[in-house]
Design an enzyme around this catalytic site. Structure first.
Site, PDB file in Angstrom:
ATOM      1  N   HIS A 156     -29.516 -22.178   8.538  1.00 13.80           N
ATOM      2  CA  HIS A 156     -30.654 -21.292   8.839  1.00 13.80           C
ATOM      3  C   HIS A 156     -31.670 -21.414   7.709  1.00 13.80           C
ATOM      4  O   HIS A 156     -31.358 -21.153   6.548  1.00 13.80           O
ATOM      5  CB  HIS A 156     -30.142 -19.854   8.962  1.00 13.80           C
ATOM      6  N   ASP A 210     -35.284 -20.260   6.270  1.00 20.53           N
ATOM      7  CA  ASP A 210     -36.276 -19.190   6.348  1.00 20.53           C
ATOM      8  C   ASP A 210     -37.593 -19.623   5.719  1.00 20.53           C
ATOM      9  O   ASP A 210     -37.695 -19.758   4.508  1.00 20.53           O
ATOM     10  CB  ASP A 210     -35.745 -17.953   5.614  1.00 20.53           C
ATOM     11  N   HIS A 219     -36.371 -20.671  10.997  1.00 25.83           N
ATOM     12  CA  HIS A 219     -36.917 -19.335  11.289  1.00 25.83           C
ATOM     13  C   HIS A 219     -38.282 -19.216  10.617  1.00 25.83           C
ATOM     14  O   HIS A 219     -38.366 -19.107   9.392  1.00 25.83           O
ATOM     15  CB  HIS A 219     -35.919 -18.287  10.759  1.00 25.83           C
ATOM     16  N   MET A 240     -33.949  -9.358  14.355  1.00 29.59           N
ATOM     17  CA  MET A 240     -33.885  -9.037  12.924  1.00 29.59           C
ATOM     18  C   MET A 240     -33.144  -7.721  12.729  1.00 29.59           C
ATOM     19  O   MET A 240     -33.452  -6.715  13.377  1.00 29.59           O
ATOM     20  CB  MET A 240     -35.299  -8.912  12.328  1.00 29.59           C
ATOM     21  N   MET A 254     -41.339 -17.335   9.524  1.00 26.96           N
ATOM     22  CA  MET A 254     -41.967 -16.031   9.263  1.00 26.96           C
ATOM     23  C   MET A 254     -43.362 -16.323   8.748  1.00 26.96           C
ATOM     24  O   MET A 254     -43.675 -16.128   7.570  1.00 26.96           O
ATOM     25  CB  MET A 254     -41.126 -15.241   8.251  1.00 26.96           C
ATOM     26  N   MET A 258     -41.366 -18.711   4.848  1.00 26.25           N
ATOM     27  CA  MET A 258     -42.217 -17.523   4.653  1.00 26.25           C
ATOM     28  C   MET A 258     -43.527 -17.938   4.013  1.00 26.25           C
ATOM     29  O   MET A 258     -43.540 -18.742   3.072  1.00 26.25           O
ATOM     30  CB  MET A 258     -41.510 -16.538   3.719  1.00 26.25           C
ATOM     31  N   SER A 309     -27.842 -18.660   5.612  1.00 27.60           N
ATOM     32  CA  SER A 309     -29.280 -18.710   5.291  1.00 27.60           C
ATOM     33  C   SER A 309     -29.468 -19.310   3.910  1.00 27.60           C
ATOM     34  O   SER A 309     -29.026 -18.739   2.909  1.00 27.60           O
ATOM     35  CB  SER A 309     -29.882 -17.310   5.323  1.00 27.60           C
ATOM     36  N   ASP A 329     -29.917 -11.455  12.332  1.00 30.82           N
ATOM     37  CA  ASP A 329     -30.282 -11.933  10.989  1.00 30.82           C
ATOM     38  C   ASP A 329     -30.616 -10.773  10.063  1.00 30.82           C
ATOM     39  O   ASP A 329     -31.569 -10.034  10.311  1.00 30.82           O
ATOM     40  CB  ASP A 329     -31.506 -12.860  11.146  1.00 30.82           C
TER      41      ASP A 329
END
Ligand code: DX5
Ligand code: ZN
Length: 219
Positions: free
Chosen positions: A31, A33, A64, A135, A66, A35, A6, A173
């Site tokens: 990966h 992330d 991913h 998660m 979020m 957000m 990540s 994750d």
């Protein structure tokens, strides 16, 4: 077991170099992330950053999301070079329409479930997705502790997929490191995300090799 470092735990000032470092270390996926400060109480980076670093590797980008309204941003992340886009079943977008939009762009679609969401929440969509991301921490921050009690969700989803004759990849994750990877392997996880476990290690290649070797202890 495949390993997806990540990038949330990388040095953001050198993100391109960090991706090359992970490529050389043997990462199976990158990966990423995303957000929005709304769906989760943290803001990371968005599509322009992903697009800027995409050229540094040919390793697949596992994005991913979020974010509260993934449907509205699918085109941006497709344009940024995502190979897999996962978004939360708890988000506000129409789940099926978002899956369809991702797949229409020839990108693999996956659903993510937070710790308090039961595995069954993805069942209505199992026939249409490539991956489920479970998660094992509350999303929002790296460096949290692994929630072992999420592991029964892996078998629950795999059994349902098998009953329907589907092959679904399961990714986990949060809090995965040398101390916890065996539990994910034993539960049947296919891809383990690791942020601090890989980036804070002195030698990321050694860290990835160790994670893979430790996961084989399950066989
Ligand atoms: C958390 C992110 C994770 C996180 C993992 O919201 O989705 O990908 O970066 O980091 P570690 O491995 O440090 O828990
Ligand atoms: Zn993640």
């Amino acid at each position: 077991m495949q390993i997806a470092p990540s990038l949330l735990s990388c040095d953001f000032a050198k993100m391109g170099e960090e991706i090359v470092r992970m490529d050389k270390a043997g990462a199976d996926y990158m990966h990423l992330d995303v957000m929005d400060g709304n769906f989760v109480p943290n803001i990371s980076f968005g599509a322009p950053i992903i697009k800027a670093v995409r050229k540094h590797t040919s390793v697949p980008f596992d994005v991913h999301l979020m974010i509260d309204k993934p449907f509205d941003y699918i085109d941006d992340f497709v344009g940024a070079g995502a190979d897999i886009i996962t978004f939360h079943v708890e988000s506000s977008s129409d789940i099926r329409a978002t899956i369809d939009k991702i797949k229409a762009a020839n990108v693999k679609a996956g659903l993510v479930i937070k710790p308090n969401t039961p595995a069954e929440a993805v069942f209505p969509y199992l026939d249409d997705i490539y991956m489920v991301l479970i998660m094992t921490v509350e999303p929002g921050f790296g460096g949290q502790s692994f929630m072992a009690d999420m592991m029964p969700k892996v078998r629950c989803i795999k059994d349902e997929a098998q009953n329907r004759g589907l092959k679904i990849l399961i990714e986990a994750d949060g809090g995965i490191n040398e101390a916890t990877i065996l539990q994910t392997a034993q539960a049947g996880v296919d891809i383990a995300v690791s942020g601090t476990g890989v980036f804070k290690a002195p030698d990321p290649k050694q860290a990835i090799d160790n994670l893979k070797a430790l996961s084989k202890g399950a066989v």
